[in-house]
Enzyme design. Structure first.
Site, PDB file in Angstrom:
ATOM      1  N   LYS A 118     133.184 125.038  71.459  1.00 36.40           N
ATOM      2  CA  LYS A 118     133.285 124.322  70.597  1.00 36.40           C
ATOM      3  C   LYS A 118     134.559 124.480  69.471  1.00 36.40           C
ATOM      4  O   LYS A 118     134.981 125.985  69.504  1.00 36.40           O
ATOM      5  CB  LYS A 118     132.148 124.204  69.647  1.00 36.40           C
ATOM      6  CG  LYS A 118     131.767 125.455  68.935  1.00 36.40           C
ATOM      7  CD  LYS A 118     130.307 125.508  68.344  1.00 36.40           C
ATOM      8  CE  LYS A 118     129.773 126.630  67.917  1.00 36.40           C
ATOM      9  NZ  LYS A 118     128.673 126.935  67.512  1.00 36.40           N
ATOM     10  N   TYR A 124     152.828 135.746  43.901  1.00 33.35           N
ATOM     11  CA  TYR A 124     152.426 134.623  42.957  1.00 33.35           C
ATOM     12  C   TYR A 124     151.453 135.321  42.050  1.00 33.35           C
ATOM     13  O   TYR A 124     150.386 136.085  42.578  1.00 33.35           O
ATOM     14  CB  TYR A 124     151.688 133.406  43.844  1.00 33.35           C
ATOM     15  CG  TYR A 124     152.441 132.343  44.253  1.00 33.35           C
ATOM     16  CD1 TYR A 124     153.384 131.744  43.555  1.00 33.35           C
ATOM     17  CD2 TYR A 124     152.508 132.495  45.579  1.00 33.35           C
ATOM     18  CE1 TYR A 124     154.064 130.947  44.006  1.00 33.35           C
ATOM     19  CE2 TYR A 124     153.118 131.159  46.228  1.00 33.35           C
ATOM     20  CZ  TYR A 124     154.170 130.890  45.173  1.00 33.35           C
ATOM     21  OH  TYR A 124     154.966 129.592  45.937  1.00 33.35           O
ATOM     22  N   ARG A 179     117.884 124.247  60.085  1.00 31.76           N
ATOM     23  CA  ARG A 179     119.127 123.347  60.116  1.00 31.76           C
ATOM     24  C   ARG A 179     118.761 122.033  61.009  1.00 31.76           C
ATOM     25  O   ARG A 179     118.845 120.934  60.462  1.00 31.76           O
ATOM     26  CB  ARG A 179     119.984 124.356  60.680  1.00 31.76           C
ATOM     27  CG  ARG A 179     121.407 123.721  60.539  1.00 31.76           C
ATOM     28  CD  ARG A 179     122.583 124.597  60.992  1.00 31.76           C
ATOM     29  NE  ARG A 179     122.567 125.005  62.108  1.00 31.76           N
ATOM     30  CZ  ARG A 179     123.470 125.574  62.938  1.00 31.76           C
ATOM     31  NH1 ARG A 179     124.420 126.270  62.389  1.00 31.76           N
ATOM     32  NH2 ARG A 179     123.393 125.938  64.097  1.00 31.76           N
ATOM     33  N   MET A 227     151.499 130.351  50.829  1.00 33.29           N
ATOM     34  CA  MET A 227     151.369 129.400  52.057  1.00 33.29           C
ATOM     35  C   MET A 227     152.086 129.646  53.367  1.00 33.29           C
ATOM     36  O   MET A 227     151.597 129.671  54.417  1.00 33.29           O
ATOM     37  CB  MET A 227     151.849 127.927  51.592  1.00 33.29           C
ATOM     38  CG  MET A 227     151.615 126.822  52.613  1.00 33.29           C
ATOM     39  SD  MET A 227     152.246 125.305  52.075  1.00 33.29           S
ATOM     40  CE  MET A 227     151.153 124.765  50.910  1.00 33.29           C
TER      41      MET A 227
END
Ligand SMILES: *Cc1c(COP(=O)(O)O)cnc(C)c1O
Length: 358
Positions: A35, A255, A131, A303
């Protein structure tokens, strides 16, 4: 020639890991769980690489199964979340998809739908994860109802573990007891074990085990484990140093300036960022290999780039090879520095990262 960020996928290691799972109980079957694009490894390539040894494939939903059928994969494919709407059932029936049923409503929908061929159902019990799944006290009736339908061929009895990776917990044994109490008198194949179940709870390997993360060579456990220690990493995430800075005490990196040099430091900028799937929340000190030598991430991951400490690596410079995880640094170790699990590291890899299959 191009940005160096790459995920190299070792298909021999993948096959080794599948056989390790299968050999935990060779007389039984193993659904290779592919998956989420084979946990970020590329479902079509992974399916082709396992097609001659796997007993079946497992995906989350019909879109993932259609992709495999369109690519020529003919093995049975199990839909782990079953169907969402009745219009999926016709394709399921015609394309040999096996379908999880986790609610009474789904049984009603099957009963009300005309199908070209009877379908194989995996009837899921909620044995404690809370679940998906039929409640234990409704399970036998649900099984009998399905068996009576002309739309249904074989029924496999299944459940899923909540904490099989936590070796000290007793809840997996409680889930097995709950499942067995209801199903021991029902004549049908059974399926319980995910990777952690297969490796740590051999009594949970029934007719069908369902290994996922172990196929990709990552351990679900936080400690060494006999079978997990034999897994071979499948994905190596790598890139290159594209710039180097010599900084003085007090200089900040990246940053927010969250990392400040406390001594003269050599810092490398690497072409790898959170838009490639490297986690932004990797802590200062997350391990990384530069030219095969261990060092650490410093400052915030941006990023498209991140910074690594090259102070103690005099030979490192622009063009040096960087490995984020792979053969020499386990994704499961990196995950602990990012407050996550190897599953999210693998599935987070984005399409900008070149995939190379070997
Ligand atoms: C994803 C999944 C698996 C595989 O789990 P791993 O922990 O990756 O081995 C098995 N069964 C079901 C129902 C799943 O959803």
């Amino acid at each position: 020639m191009a940005r160096a960020a790459a995920a190299t996928i070792n298909l021999n290691a993948l096959r080794h890991n599948y056989l390790l799972a299968k050999n935990a109980s060779p007389e039984n079957n193993a659904v290779a769980i592919i998956k989420a694009d084979a946990y970020g490894h590329g479902a079509i390539k992974v399916a082709h690489a396992l097609a001659d040894i796997a007993d079946a494939f497992g995906v989350a939903c019909i879109e993932e199964a259609v992709e495999l059928r369109d690519a020529g994969i003919t093995l049975p494919i199990l839909l782990l979340e079953g169907f969402f709407t009745s219009d999926e059932l016709n394709y399921i029936s015609q394309n040999n998809l096996w379908c999880t049923v986790h609610s009474i409503d789904q049984i009603k929908i099957i009963a009300d739908t005309q199908l070209p061929k009877p379908i194989n159902i995996w009837l899921k019990m909620d044995s404690g994860m809370h679940r998906l799944g039929i409640q234990p006290d409704q399970y036998e009736a649900a099984f009998k109802e399905l068996k009576s339908l002309p739309q249904v061929a074989e029924v496999v009895l299944m459940s899923h573990f909540a904490s099989a990776d936590e070796l000290q917990k007793s809840s997996t044994d409680e889930q097995i007891r709950c499942f067995d109490a209801i199903t021991s008198k029902l004549d049908a194949p059974k399926s319980l074990a995910n990777s952690a179940g297969t490796m740590a709870h051999p009594d949970a390997i029934r007719s069908w085990q369902r290994p996922g993360i172990m196929l990709y060579g990552a351990t679900p456990f936080s400690k060494p484990q006999k079978i997990a220690d034999k897994l071979q990493p499948v994905m190596s995430l790598t890139s290159e140093v594209i710039a180097v800075r010599d900084l003085k005490p007090g200089d900040a990196v990246g940053y927010g300036g969250t990392w400040v040099c406390d001594k003269p430091s050599k810092v490398g900028t690497v072409a790898m960022g959170y838009a490639d799937g490297y986690p932004r929340h990797a802590r200062n000190g997350t391990p990384v290999l530069v030219n095969g030598k261990r060092t650490q991430i410093i400052g915030r991951v941006s990023m498209d780039m991140l910074a690594v400490d090259l102070t103690d690596l005099p030979d490192a410079g622009v063009g040096s090879q960087v490995e984020f995880w792979g053969d020499n640094l386990k994704a499961s170790e990196v995950a602990t520095y990012c407050d996550t699990i190897p599953y999210t590291l693998f599935t987070g890899i984005t399409r900008r990262v070149h995939k190379i299959y070997i």
